[in-house]
Design an enzyme around this catalytic site. Structure first.
Site, PDB file in Angstrom:
ATOM      1  N   GLU A  57       0.822  -1.221   0.000  1.00 27.70           N
ATOM      2  CA  GLU A  57       0.000   0.000   0.000  1.00 27.70           C
ATOM      3  C   GLU A  57       0.858   1.273   0.000  1.00 27.70           C
ATOM      4  OE1 GLU A  57      -3.501  -0.535   2.504  1.00 27.70           O
ATOM      5  OE2 GLU A  57      -3.199   1.518   3.187  1.00 27.70           O
ATOM      6  N   ASP A  58       1.965   1.242   0.714  1.00 30.39           N
ATOM      7  CA  ASP A  58       2.691   2.495   0.988  1.00 30.39           C
ATOM      8  C   ASP A  58       4.093   2.598   0.391  1.00 30.39           C
ATOM      9  OD1 ASP A  58       0.525   3.375   2.456  1.00 30.39           O
ATOM     10  OD2 ASP A  58       1.339   2.725   4.372  1.00 30.39           O
TER      11      ASP A  58
END
Ligand code: ZN
Length: 170
Positions: A57-58
């Protein structure tokens, strides 16, 4: 632990939102600690995925990268707890509530431990948010957690306790 080293490197430029700007890896270690110490979780795939739960996600790491490095069981768990970043924030939050009911048992445990860690950070090192934003995050977390089909009573209890304390402190 290879996953901890992998996650620390992938998140090396990230900090938590609190005033102390703690290294992001502290959150990943915290989620693993909540699972092992409070939840008595010992499944290596779940703990490995917990350490990697924000990596797709990051960071620039892809789901395929996690699969190549850590295998299907870990990659599938990470994929289950990864938000679709192509969605706008509000839609992403709604999707997380909708998906919560369909998570596998291992992903349910990672999800609740993640929420415990995030909300406990509000008490330890709060981000500079308005009270309504704090309370909104807690309300949304309660919605997500209430949909999880696989429960762990120790984690449930810690989650309820941390929400109560964070609401009182807000
Ligand atoms: Zn997280």
């Amino acid at each position: 632990m290879v996953a901890a080293d992998f996650a620390a490197r992938a998140h090396r430029d990230h900090r938590r939102k609190g005033a102390h700007k703690a290294p992001y890896v502290n959150h990943l270690i915290d989620v693993c600690r909540i699972l092992t110490v409070t939840g008595s979780v010992s499944d290596p795939a779940i703990l490995c995925a917990a350490m990697l739960h924000d990596v797709v996600e990051d960071t620039a790491v892809t789901s395929e990268g996690v699969r190549a490095e850590f295998g299907d069981a870990v990659a599938d768990l990470v994929a289950e707890v990864t938000d679709d970043k192509s969605l706008p924030k509000a839609a992403r939050k709604r999707a997380q509530v909708a998906h919560a009911a369909h998570l596998s048992p291992g992903a349910c445990l990672i999800k609740i431990a993640d929420k415990i860690s995030n909300i406990r950070d509000f008490l330890i090192d709060p981000p500079p948010w308005e009270t309504t934003r704090y309370l909104g995050y807690i309300d949304w977390s309660v919605q997500v957690v209430s949909k999880l089909s696989h429960r762990n009573s120790a984690l449930d209890q810690l989650f309820d306790d941390i929400c109560l304390r964070a609401r009182a402190a807000a």
